[in-house]
Design a protein around this motif. Sequence first.
Motif, PDB file in Angstrom:
ATOM      1  N   THR A   1      11.889  51.557  17.667  1.00  0.00           N
ATOM      2  CA  THR A   1      11.707  51.373  19.109  1.00  0.00           C
ATOM      3  C   THR A   1      11.117  49.990  19.362  1.00  0.00           C
ATOM      4  OG1 THR A   1      11.266  53.734  19.316  1.00  0.00           O
ATOM      5  CG2 THR A   1      10.705  52.350  21.194  1.00  0.00           C
ATOM      6  N   THR A   2      11.723  49.278  20.297  1.00  0.00           N
ATOM      7  CA  THR A   2      11.294  47.908  20.575  1.00  0.00           C
ATOM      8  C   THR A   2      11.020  47.696  22.050  1.00  0.00           C
ATOM      9  OG1 THR A   2      13.604  47.219  20.794  1.00  0.00           O
ATOM     10  CG2 THR A   2      12.589  46.944  18.626  1.00  0.00           C
ATOM     11  N   SER A   3      10.210  46.705  22.318  1.00  0.00           N
ATOM     12  CA  SER A   3      10.046  46.159  23.661  1.00  0.00           C
ATOM     13  C   SER A   3      10.532  44.723  23.581  1.00  0.00           C
ATOM     14  CB  SER A   3       8.577  46.207  24.096  1.00  0.00           C
ATOM     15  OG  SER A   3       8.408  45.568  25.353  1.00  0.00           O
ATOM     16  N   GLY A   4      11.674  44.454  24.194  1.00  0.00           N
ATOM     17  CA  GLY A   4      12.321  43.180  23.947  1.00  0.00           C
ATOM     18  C   GLY A   4      12.824  43.171  22.515  1.00  0.00           C
ATOM     19  N   THR A   5      12.346  42.229  21.721  1.00  0.00           N
ATOM     20  CA  THR A   5      12.726  42.196  20.304  1.00  0.00           C
ATOM     21  C   THR A   5      11.611  42.672  19.391  1.00  0.00           C
ATOM     22  OG1 THR A   5      11.983  39.912  19.992  1.00  0.00           O
ATOM     23  CG2 THR A   5      14.260  40.235  20.740  1.00  0.00           C
ATOM     24  N   GLY A   6      10.447  42.969  19.959  1.00  0.00           N
ATOM     25  CA  GLY A   6       9.282  43.328  19.145  1.00  0.00           C
ATOM     26  C   GLY A   6       9.154  44.811  18.917  1.00  0.00           C
ATOM     27  N   SER A   7       8.716  45.201  17.723  1.00  0.00           N
ATOM     28  CA  SER A   7       8.493  46.601  17.392  1.00  0.00           C
ATOM     29  C   SER A   7       7.302  47.149  18.165  1.00  0.00           C
ATOM     30  CB  SER A   7       8.239  46.734  15.890  1.00  0.00           C
ATOM     31  OG  SER A   7       7.697  48.007  15.579  1.00  0.00           O
ATOM     32  N   LEU A   8       7.460  48.327  18.757  1.00  0.00           N
ATOM     33  CA  LEU A   8       6.341  48.969  19.425  1.00  0.00           C
ATOM     34  C   LEU A   8       5.359  49.540  18.408  1.00  0.00           C
ATOM     35  CD1 LEU A   8       8.023  50.821  22.426  1.00  0.00           C
ATOM     36  CD2 LEU A   8       6.608  48.777  22.483  1.00  0.00           C
ATOM     37  N   GLU A   9       5.838  49.874  17.219  1.00  0.00           N
ATOM     38  CA  GLU A   9       4.983  50.415  16.170  1.00  0.00           C
ATOM     39  C   GLU A   9       4.075  49.342  15.579  1.00  0.00           C
ATOM     40  OE1 GLU A   9       3.218  53.071  13.636  1.00  0.00           O
ATOM     41  OE2 GLU A   9       4.633  53.529  15.262  1.00  0.00           O
ATOM     42  N   ASP A  10       4.628  48.133  15.406  1.00  0.00           N
ATOM     43  CA  ASP A  10       3.856  47.026  14.827  1.00  0.00           C
ATOM     44  C   ASP A  10       4.398  45.726  15.426  1.00  0.00           C
ATOM     45  OD1 ASP A  10       2.673  45.033  13.274  1.00  0.00           O
ATOM     46  OD2 ASP A  10       2.702  46.244  11.453  1.00  0.00           O
ATOM     47  N   PRO A  11       3.705  45.134  16.394  1.00  0.00           N
ATOM     48  CA  PRO A  11       4.231  43.965  17.111  1.00  0.00           C
ATOM     49  C   PRO A  11       4.386  42.714  16.256  1.00  0.00           C
ATOM     50  CG  PRO A  11       1.949  44.392  17.735  1.00  0.00           C
ATOM     51  CD  PRO A  11       2.389  45.566  16.914  1.00  0.00           C
ATOM     52  N   ARG A  12       3.992  42.784  14.991  1.00  0.00           N
ATOM     53  CA  ARG A  12       4.213  41.646  14.101  1.00  0.00           C
ATOM     54  C   ARG A  12       5.666  41.557  13.640  1.00  0.00           C
ATOM     55  NH1 ARG A  12      -0.164  42.678   9.525  1.00  0.00           N
ATOM     56  NH2 ARG A  12       0.765  44.753   9.744  1.00  0.00           N
ATOM     57  N   PHE A  13       6.453  42.600  13.895  1.00  0.00           N
ATOM     58  CA  PHE A  13       7.860  42.634  13.494  1.00  0.00           C
ATOM     59  C   PHE A  13       8.764  42.437  14.711  1.00  0.00           C
ATOM     60  CE2 PHE A  13       5.747  44.991  10.130  1.00  0.00           C
ATOM     61  CZ  PHE A  13       6.362  44.497   8.983  1.00  0.00           C
TER      62      PHE A  13
END
Length: 351
Positions: A304-316
Amino acid sequence: MSRRTDVVVIGGGQSGLAAGYHLRRLGIEHVILDAQATPGGAWQHTWDSLRLFSPAAYSSLPGRLMPAQDGHLYPDAAHVVSYLADYEKRYELAVQHGGWAHAVHRDGAFLRVETDCGDWQARAVVSATGTWTRPFLPAVPGRREFTGRQLHTVQYRSPAEFAGQRVIVVGGGNSGAQIAADLAGTAHLTWVTQRPPRYLADDIDGRALFDAATARRRALDEGRADTGGVASLGDIVAVPPVRAARDAGLLTAKPMFSRLTATGAQWADGTAAVADAVIWCTGFRPALAHLAGLRLRGSRGHITTSGTGSLEDPRFHFLGYGDWTGPASATLIGVGRPARETARQLRDLLA
């Protein structure tokens, strides 16, 4: 000992280069790790006659228009490879070729990227590996019984190796139509599609597709009705070779067969076709094996992402995998905007 940087971009094809362009503009320290030995990404491995869906000027990465190819409105794959190699050199992008990224691990405050050429530590990772290395083959009954040759889009090169053979091409998208058109007249062709082929109007190309994908994403983001995006226009862009074969009556599609047999294919009504080869033009899945074990996937198996970032870990971040990570982001022109937003989000994260 691991080398250290702020951002590791995994994948040096069009998406990785677009990410590098914007990271460089923002002054973010990074490295782009590319498994390919030379520039050009997956475009180096396509079939000989492949054409882009759009004119060169509408198939460009950020900051640098693709030059036109002499004699061709729609450039071929070799022209794209040359363009990507020039792009990488022109912007002095920090690409390291020939190193496969096997895995990413959480390592305290850092992410550790394990590669053939040693490890990297980074504060964030952009996955831009695309889909070419993960072809999808459907679970069709009898697929293991067929004694002829089976190959996927990624393994097809030219019609010469199939001259005079009986070939079944499976797939009603652009790859299926282009490869079927390539074989028509050289092989004894049977083209099979899940539903009758849906050609876009002859005057529609990648420019309109990008606009349709962008309009759909905007509508969804604003809570308006789904416009249908690209799928509402059709499945096949009628590039000149496809158009010529279609107009000559060489692209008559049969419905999907019910099973393969030892010697060919069989349909539900009992009809059959003998085949020497089956070419599966059945698409791809995101190549994300390097992230296995990080538990980024949700309960439905998706990241699951917000834009291109992972919601689980925004470093990805994930770039270039289609509408999942930005409208038309799997295309040359479409990846520019999500690459820019990725770089901005990483700037804020690193700050």
